[in-house]
Design a protein around this motif. Structure first.
Motif, PDB file in Angstrom:
ATOM      1  N   ASP A 144     -70.382 -49.761  51.385  1.00 42.49           N
ATOM      2  CA  ASP A 144     -71.596 -49.623  50.574  1.00 42.49           C
ATOM      3  C   ASP A 144     -72.292 -50.975  50.478  1.00 42.49           C
ATOM      4  O   ASP A 144     -71.647 -52.014  50.472  1.00 42.49           O
ATOM      5  N   VAL A 145     -73.617 -50.959  50.376  1.00 45.56           N
ATOM      6  CA  VAL A 145     -74.370 -52.207  50.221  1.00 45.56           C
ATOM      7  C   VAL A 145     -74.729 -52.382  48.757  1.00 45.56           C
ATOM      8  O   VAL A 145     -75.334 -51.506  48.143  1.00 45.56           O
ATOM      9  N   MET A 146     -74.317 -53.527  48.223  1.00 46.32           N
ATOM     10  CA  MET A 146     -74.665 -53.874  46.844  1.00 46.32           C
ATOM     11  C   MET A 146     -75.856 -54.826  46.923  1.00 46.32           C
ATOM     12  O   MET A 146     -75.802 -55.846  47.610  1.00 46.32           O
ATOM     13  N   LYS A 147     -76.920 -54.493  46.249  1.00 42.33           N
ATOM     14  CA  LYS A 147     -78.162 -55.262  46.302  1.00 42.33           C
ATOM     15  C   LYS A 147     -78.086 -56.516  45.430  1.00 42.33           C
ATOM     16  O   LYS A 147     -77.383 -56.546  44.425  1.00 42.33           O
ATOM     17  N   ALA A 148     -78.843 -57.532  45.822  1.00 42.32           N
ATOM     18  CA  ALA A 148     -78.968 -58.740  45.002  1.00 42.32           C
ATOM     19  C   ALA A 148     -79.398 -58.321  43.599  1.00 42.32           C
ATOM     20  O   ALA A 148     -80.224 -57.427  43.439  1.00 42.32           O
ATOM     21  N   GLY A 149     -78.823 -58.943  42.587  1.00 46.75           N
ATOM     22  CA  GLY A 149     -79.118 -58.596  41.205  1.00 46.75           C
ATOM     23  C   GLY A 149     -78.091 -57.665  40.588  1.00 46.75           C
ATOM     24  O   GLY A 149     -78.079 -57.473  39.375  1.00 46.75           O
ATOM     25  N   THR A 150     -77.201 -57.097  41.416  1.00 46.97           N
ATOM     26  CA  THR A 150     -76.158 -56.210  40.907  1.00 46.97           C
ATOM     27  C   THR A 150     -75.116 -57.021  40.157  1.00 46.97           C
ATOM     28  O   THR A 150     -74.698 -58.083  40.606  1.00 46.97           O
ATOM     29  N   GLU A 151     -74.695 -56.516  39.004  1.00 44.41           N
ATOM     30  CA  GLU A 151     -73.674 -57.196  38.206  1.00 44.41           C
ATOM     31  C   GLU A 151     -72.293 -56.659  38.546  1.00 44.41           C
ATOM     32  O   GLU A 151     -72.130 -55.493  38.871  1.00 44.41           O
ATOM     33  N   GLY A 152     -71.313 -57.549  38.469  1.00 42.66           N
ATOM     34  CA  GLY A 152     -69.928 -57.177  38.712  1.00 42.66           C
ATOM     35  C   GLY A 152     -68.996 -58.079  37.924  1.00 42.66           C
ATOM     36  O   GLY A 152     -69.438 -58.900  37.122  1.00 42.66           O
TER      37      GLY A 152
END
Length: 78
Positions: free
Chosen positions: A36-44
């Motif tokens: 899966d691609v996590m976009k810039a700005g995604t929190e983790g």
């Protein structure tokens, strides 16, 4: 490995700005271990530290349990 040894090893490990369970935000798109691609700005959340902070294992809330190894320069604190 007993708990005391593990604690001593982990206590010496963080030579980085981030520690286990720190909240982070992606500064670039990354691909999870499942593709899966996590976009810039995604929190983790940091769940592992590699090579004294050269990269981090980050868990994302969506999709549930998504993990990615992210270079340090692609993360920031929220």
């Amino acid at each position: 490995m007993n708990v005391e040894t593990h604690y001593l090893l982990r206590r010496e490990e963080p030579r980085s700005n981030l520690r286990d369970l720190d909240a982070v935000v992606l500064t670039a798109d990354v691909r999870t271990d499942d593709g899966d691609v996590m976009k810039a700005g995604t929190e983790g959340t940091v769940v592992g530290i590699w090579r004294d902070g050269a990269a981090y294992e980050v868990e994302f809330p969506e999709p549930m349990g998504a993990l990615a190894t992210v270079p340090a320069d692609q993360l920031r604190r929220p």
